[in-house]
Design an enzyme around this catalytic site. Structure first.
Site, PDB file in Angstrom:
ATOM      1  N   ASP A   1      -5.709  -0.425   5.829  1.00 14.45           N
ATOM      2  CA  ASP A   1      -6.641  -0.832   6.884  1.00 14.45           C
ATOM      3  C   ASP A   1      -7.872   0.076   6.946  1.00 14.45           C
ATOM      4  O   ASP A   1      -9.003  -0.391   7.095  1.00 14.45           O
ATOM      5  CB  ASP A   1      -5.935  -0.827   8.242  1.00 14.45           C
ATOM      6  CG  ASP A   1      -4.681  -1.682   8.238  1.00 14.45           C
ATOM      7  OD1 ASP A   1      -4.553  -2.535   7.352  1.00 14.45           O
ATOM      8  OD2 ASP A   1      -3.835  -1.489   9.126  1.00 14.45           O
TER       9      ASP A   1
ATOM     10  N   TYR B   1       8.537  -2.207  10.896  1.00 18.12           N
ATOM     11  CA  TYR B   1       7.651  -1.694   9.842  1.00 18.12           C
ATOM     12  C   TYR B   1       8.258  -0.435   9.230  1.00 18.12           C
ATOM     13  O   TYR B   1       8.370  -0.304   8.007  1.00 18.12           O
ATOM     14  CB  TYR B   1       6.268  -1.398  10.442  1.00 18.12           C
ATOM     15  CG  TYR B   1       5.233  -0.988   9.425  1.00 18.12           C
ATOM     16  CD1 TYR B   1       4.319  -1.914   8.942  1.00 18.12           C
ATOM     17  CD2 TYR B   1       5.164   0.313   8.937  1.00 18.12           C
ATOM     18  CE1 TYR B   1       3.363  -1.543   8.006  1.00 18.12           C
ATOM     19  CE2 TYR B   1       4.229   0.690   8.006  1.00 18.12           C
ATOM     20  CZ  TYR B   1       3.322  -0.240   7.545  1.00 18.12           C
ATOM     21  OH  TYR B   1       2.386   0.121   6.618  1.00 18.12           O
TER      22      TYR B   1
ATOM     23  N   LEU C   1      -5.255  -7.454  12.988  1.00 16.46           N
ATOM     24  CA  LEU C   1      -6.564  -7.457  12.327  1.00 16.46           C
ATOM     25  C   LEU C   1      -7.175  -6.051  12.307  1.00 16.46           C
ATOM     26  O   LEU C   1      -8.364  -5.882  12.109  1.00 16.46           O
ATOM     27  CB  LEU C   1      -7.498  -8.466  13.013  1.00 16.46           C
ATOM     28  CG  LEU C   1      -6.968  -9.915  13.001  1.00 16.46           C
ATOM     29  CD1 LEU C   1      -7.861 -10.828  13.836  1.00 16.46           C
ATOM     30  CD2 LEU C   1      -6.848 -10.460  11.574  1.00 16.46           C
ATOM     31  N   SER C   2      -6.315  -5.059  12.525  1.00 14.28           N
ATOM     32  CA  SER C   2      -6.693  -3.647  12.339  1.00 14.28           C
ATOM     33  C   SER C   2      -7.703  -3.106  13.336  1.00 14.28           C
ATOM     34  O   SER C   2      -8.629  -2.387  12.954  1.00 14.28           O
ATOM     35  CB  SER C   2      -7.252  -3.414  10.940  1.00 14.28           C
ATOM     36  OG  SER C   2      -6.244  -3.480  10.025  1.00 14.28           O
TER      37      SER C   2
ATOM     38  N   ASP D   1       0.826  -1.229   0.000  1.00 16.25           N
ATOM     39  CA  ASP D   1       0.000   0.000   0.000  1.00 16.25           C
ATOM     40  C   ASP D   1       0.852   1.269   0.000  1.00 16.25           C
ATOM     41  O   ASP D   1       0.611   2.181  -0.787  1.00 16.25           O
ATOM     42  CB  ASP D   1      -1.057  -0.003   1.118  1.00 16.25           C
ATOM     43  CG  ASP D   1      -0.515  -0.082   2.535  1.00 16.25           C
ATOM     44  OD1 ASP D   1       0.690  -0.350   2.715  1.00 16.25           O
ATOM     45  OD2 ASP D   1      -1.316   0.120   3.476  1.00 16.25           O
TER      46      ASP D   1
ATOM     47  N   GLY E   1      -3.952  -6.123  18.811  1.00 14.99           N
ATOM     48  CA  GLY E   1      -2.602  -6.669  18.686  1.00 14.99           C
ATOM     49  C   GLY E   1      -2.545  -7.950  17.877  1.00 14.99           C
ATOM     50  O   GLY E   1      -1.578  -8.680  17.944  1.00 14.99           O
TER      51      GLY E   1
END
Ligand code: GLA
Length: 390
Positions: free
Chosen positions: A179, A231, A128-129, A37, A125
């Protein structure tokens, strides 16, 4: 009880009145297209049935009060903040997500105060957003309380960018727009094929049950401490590679140009580029197979995506690899980690007749390795964010 009912109930307990409205937003699973993204590429998420809801009423003093209902049934309140005084850094912790949204909306003329109470069942955590779900539910709540109606598709894409900005600039996490777009724009029964560069999207039908298949989510319950810095490092690496290659984003490097690009890059950047470029191709391939009604055939593409994330992007971890390998050995058609990585969840595409065997195998493998028991559930593409009650 739904998340919306839980939020409304907690609002009544705390404020002694009915909320003016309740809005909720789902978590997501990304079927494929990881770390593409922020490289202007392609993603293919769907919304989970798990949602976070914000029950709210407007205030006329520009004060924002925030509370959440914990899984232990206790209500936790943040210190009230004046919307004109908001600036990044304060509040921090969970309240930074909703406050960051109010901070961004302030710039768009939405700066009335509100009482908000948040509740829901998106696992935190777990990759799964849950943070995007909070941001999107709060954005819709503040917009709704300010008198804005249900946003259309274009407006939802714009709100996703606002929520992303809240996360990047207020919370301070350099994530992309996957997300928030998934939470706001996904539609029941479909995966969302999104071209991040153009903003164009397509709802691709995804009826796993009808095809005798299931998407099994395996939450490893591991959150690696270095996840956030890892990240950011990966993101900076791809940006540096794009600069060296003279392109605005890695999206512009395609399969044909890949090998010459790889030849010119420093050794630490080449695998990152290989992942992003091949992952974009895989998203396009999976979308094509789904349009052709060949859901079972996406398995090998999911597998290849995991290998690429494990070996090239290096964002997997032993628990995610074990989840993927044990699911596959027990008959899954394909499996991969989903989300940012370094922990969180994997998904496995399984035949409904193999589901139990796959679940047993994953549980047994985790037990044998001495890992925490994973949380397993099947996910069906569910509705995007919206207002639950007036
Ligand atoms: C996290 C980020 C997204 C995306 C994924 C990886 O979920 O929030 O923007 O980059 O990781 O695909």
């Amino acid at each position: 009880m739904t998340s919306a009912e839980a939020a409304a109930g907690a609002f009544r307990t705390l404020h002694g009145t009915e909320p003016r409205g309740v809005w909720s937003a789902p978590g997501r699973v990304n079927l494929i297209g990881e770390h593409t993204d922020y490289n202007d590429g392609f993603v293919l998420p769907f919304a989970l049935p798990h949602r976070l809801a914000a029950a709210g009423s407007p205030r006329d003093d520009k004060v924002l009060t925030l509370a959440t209902l914990g899984s232990d049934g206790r209500i936790q309140q943040a210190d009230p903040v004046r919307i004109p005084d908001l600036c990044p850094g304060e509040p921090d912790g969970w309240a930074a997500y909703p406050a960051g949204v109010a901070w961004v909306l302030r710039e768009h003329g939405i700066d009335g105060g509100a009482d908000l109470v948040i509740a829901g069942d998106v696992p935190t955590g777990a990759g799964l957003s849950s943070s995007a779900a909070i941001e999107c539910a709060v954005a819709l709540a503040l917009l709704g309380l300010a008198g804005h109606g249900d946003p259309d598709r274009a407006r939802r894409a714009e709100i996703a960018r606002w929520a992303q900005r809240a996360e990047n600039e207020f919370v301070g996490v350099p994530t992309g727009v996957l997300d928030q777009t998934a939470s706001l724009c996904c539609v029941e029964g479909h995966v969302l094929f999104l071209d991040v560069r153009s903003g164009e999207s397509e709802q691709v039908p995804f009826d796993a049950e009808g095809a005798g298949l299931r998407v099994l989510v395996i939450d490893t319950r591991v959150k690696h401490a270095h996840g956030e810095s890892g990240y950011g490092e990966r993101r900076r690496g791809t940006e540096r590679a794009a600069e060296l290659l003279g392109v605005e984003a890695l999206r512009e490097v395609t399969g044909d140009g890949l090998s010459s690009a790889l030849g010119t890059l420093p050794a630490e950047l080449a695998p990152l580029v290989r992942h992003v470029v091949t992952e974009n191709d895989r998203v396009v391939e999976v979308a094509r197979l789904l349009r052709e009604g060949r859901m079972a055939d996406i398995g090998p593409v999911l597998d290849a995506s995991h290998v690429s994330m494990r070996d090239d992007y290096r964002i997997s971890c032993p628990e995610l690899d074990l989840a993927v390998d044990s699911a596959r050995e027990a008959g899954a058609l394909g499996a991969r980690m989903t989300g940012g990585g370094f922990g969180g969840s994997a998904i496995a595409l399984v035949r409904d007749t193999d589901q139990q065997a796959v679940e047993n195998a994953v549980n047994a493998a985790f037990e044998q390795a001495g890992y925490r028991k994973p949380r397993l559930f099947t996910a069906v593409p569910s509705a995007g964010a919206g207002q639950d009650r007036p």
